[in-house]
Design a protein around this motif. Structure first.
Motif, mmCIF file in Angstrom:
data_model
loop_
_atom_site.group_PDB
_atom_site.id
_atom_site.type_symbol
_atom_site.label_atom_id
_atom_site.label_comp_id
_atom_site.label_asym_id
_atom_site.label_seq_id
_atom_site.Cartn_x
_atom_site.Cartn_y
_atom_site.Cartn_z
ATOM 1 N N GLY B 118 0.854 -1.188 0.000
ATOM 2 C CA GLY B 118 0.000 0.000 0.000
ATOM 3 C C GLY B 118 0.884 1.230 0.000
ATOM 4 O O GLY B 118 1.741 1.387 -0.861
ATOM 5 N N ASP B 119 0.720 2.058 1.030
ATOM 6 C CA ASP B 119 1.484 3.305 1.088
ATOM 7 C C ASP B 119 2.782 3.156 1.887
ATOM 8 O O ASP B 119 3.583 4.069 1.970
ATOM 9 N N ARG B 120 2.959 1.984 2.505
ATOM 10 C CA ARG B 120 4.102 1.801 3.408
ATOM 11 C C ARG B 120 5.231 1.040 2.704
ATOM 12 O O ARG B 120 4.987 0.131 1.925
ATOM 13 N N PHE B 121 6.462 1.427 3.038
ATOM 14 C CA PHE B 121 7.637 0.798 2.428
ATOM 15 C C PHE B 121 8.584 0.325 3.524
ATOM 16 O O PHE B 121 8.642 0.919 4.601
ATOM 17 N N GLU B 122 9.308 -0.750 3.242
ATOM 18 C CA GLU B 122 10.415 -1.140 4.125
ATOM 19 C C GLU B 122 11.545 -1.742 3.302
ATOM 20 O O GLU B 122 11.321 -2.238 2.195
ATOM 21 N N LEU B 123 12.767 -1.667 3.862
ATOM 22 C CA LEU B 123 13.940 -2.144 3.135
ATOM 23 C C LEU B 123 13.950 -3.663 3.044
ATOM 24 O O LEU B 123 13.550 -4.346 3.985
ATOM 25 N N THR B 124 14.433 -4.183 1.931
ATOM 26 C CA THR B 124 14.688 -5.621 1.814
ATOM 27 C C THR B 124 16.115 -5.873 2.333
ATOM 28 O O THR B 124 16.838 -4.921 2.664
ATOM 29 N N ALA B 125 16.513 -7.139 2.358
ATOM 30 C CA ALA B 125 17.883 -7.468 2.804
ATOM 31 C C ALA B 125 18.904 -6.795 1.871
ATOM 32 O O ALA B 125 19.923 -6.268 2.333
ATOM 33 N N ALA B 126 18.619 -6.787 0.558
ATOM 34 C CA ALA B 126 19.542 -6.147 -0.396
ATOM 35 C C ALA B 126 19.615 -4.637 -0.138
ATOM 36 O O ALA B 126 20.698 -4.041 -0.192
ATOM 37 N N GLY B 127 18.479 -4.038 0.150
ATOM 38 C CA GLY B 127 18.444 -2.601 0.446
ATOM 39 C C GLY B 127 19.244 -2.268 1.696
ATOM 40 O O GLY B 127 20.014 -1.293 1.723
ATOM 41 N N ARG B 128 19.094 -3.129 2.730
ATOM 42 C CA ARG B 128 19.843 -2.905 3.987
ATOM 43 C C ARG B 128 21.343 -3.057 3.751
ATOM 44 O O ARG B 128 22.145 -2.286 4.277
ATOM 45 N N LEU B 129 21.713 -4.037 2.909
ATOM 46 C CA LEU B 129 23.137 -4.263 2.612
ATOM 47 C C LEU B 129 23.725 -3.021 1.919
ATOM 48 O O LEU B 129 24.823 -2.566 2.269
ATOM 49 N N ILE B 130 22.980 -2.459 0.976
ATOM 50 C CA ILE B 130 23.477 -1.272 0.262
ATOM 51 C C ILE B 130 23.609 -0.085 1.219
ATOM 52 O O ILE B 130 24.592 0.663 1.166
ATOM 53 N N VAL B 131 22.646 0.071 2.120
ATOM 54 C CA VAL B 131 22.719 1.166 3.098
ATOM 55 C C VAL B 131 23.961 1.001 3.978
ATOM 56 O O VAL B 131 24.684 1.970 4.240
ATOM 57 N N ARG B 132 24.237 -0.254 4.408
ATOM 58 C CA ARG B 132 25.410 -0.500 5.270
ATOM 59 C C ARG B 132 26.702 -0.186 4.490
ATOM 60 O O ARG B 132 27.634 0.420 5.025
ATOM 61 N N CYS B 133 26.755 -0.649 3.235
ATOM 62 C CA CYS B 133 27.968 -0.411 2.415
ATOM 63 C C CYS B 133 28.168 1.090 2.197
ATOM 64 O O CYS B 133 29.297 1.602 2.296
#
Lengths: 143, 145
Positions: B118-133
């Motif tokens: 719907g209107d809500r979003f959350e990071l996937t594991a790949a998204g979290r990995l990119i944020v950490r990098c």
């Protein structure tokens, strides 16, 4: 392999020096970065005499192109900013967009383009400089 | 090298081919196919000659870096919000910056970096990995975010 280590070390040193010269965004300091790297390439050519200078140049400009691409994305990618906003707890579309528009929206981008001398503030508003018009023409050609 | 062509000449020719492909081919896949062939030519030239491993390492790294840099440059030319604003200011045709920025959230979902319900979003594991990098790279570069 000592030659590779020396070339990589001088390249890394050039990156560190150019980072020191980049006070805002990389695009605003591209001329200085290129001068530092040309000096770095000359030093590397003097130190690594057993390697063909053409080989060193290919290594240097290839690595520099890759580095500039990665560095520019790290500092300017709006997609990356959105991932950071999601990581910091924003969950709805409105929250993410509000955070990104506040920190990296049109106002901040115009300020950065003015700082990089791509745009100039005039009594008539913000207008592109000669450098800005040239960059826009080049971008339209290569797009 | 057979025929007396040095690895330096081969690698410069390979980067020139990639540069020409960047100008002539707008599609990323077509550009990458040509670039992969150019890098393969450099690797083959190294394998077919008695070139020192150090020289081969440098030219292959350079060719790969050139390919990566041009790919990222293409992404910037097509997607950069600041560049679109500059083109608009210079009288060209460009989209609304706020709309460009909003579209990136849908890109995050399309690339599998975030999931939307719907209107809500959350990071996937790949998204979290990119944020950490990216955060690690920012720390190395001494950039606050």
């Amino acid at each position: 392999m000592t030659n590779v280590a020396v070339a990589c070390a001088v390249f890394a040193a050039s990156v560190i020096v150019s980072e020191r010269l980049t006070t805002h965004k990389l695009q605003s300091a591209l001329g200085r970065v290129l001068i530092v790297h040309l000096a770095g390439l000359l030093i590397a050519t003097a130190l690594v005499r057993t390697v063909d200078p053409a080989v060193l140049a290919v290594f240097w400009f290839g690595s520099l192109a890759g580095w500039i691409g990665v560095r520019s994305h790290l500092e300017s990618s709006i997609l990356l900013q959105m991932l950071h906003a999601l990581d910091r707890g924003a969950t709805t579309r409105e929250q993410v967009l509000a955070r990104c528009l506040e920190e990296y929206g049109p106002t901040a981008r115009i300020d950065e383009l003015v700082r990089g001398r791509f745009l100039a503030r005039t009594p008539r508003g913000v207008t592109p400089s000669r450098k800005g018009r040239l960059a826009a023409r080049a971008a339209l050609f290569f797009r | 090298m057979p025929g007396g062509v040095s690895i330096g000449v081969v690698s410069i020719a390979a980067t020139a081919v990639m540069g020409a492909a960047f100008v002539l081919l707008r599609q990323v896949v077509a550009f990458s196919i040509v670039s992969a062939a150019a890098v393969a030519a450099v690797v083959a030239a190294c394998a077919a000659s008695s070139t020192e491993p150090a020289t081969c390492t440098l030219v292959i790294a350079g060719a790969m870096g050139w390919w990566t840099g041009l790919l990222l440059l293409r992404a910037m030319l097509v997607r950069s919000v600041s560049l679109s604003m500059l083109i608009a200011a210079a009288g060209g045709d460009a989209a609304d910056p706020a709309a460009l920025i909003e579209r990136r959230l849908d890109d995050a979902a399309a690339y599998g970096l975030a999931v939307g319900q719907g209107d809500r979003f959350e990071l996937t594991a790949a998204g979290r990995l990119i944020v950490r990098c990216a955060a690690a790279a920012d720390r190395v570069l001494g950039r606050p975010r």
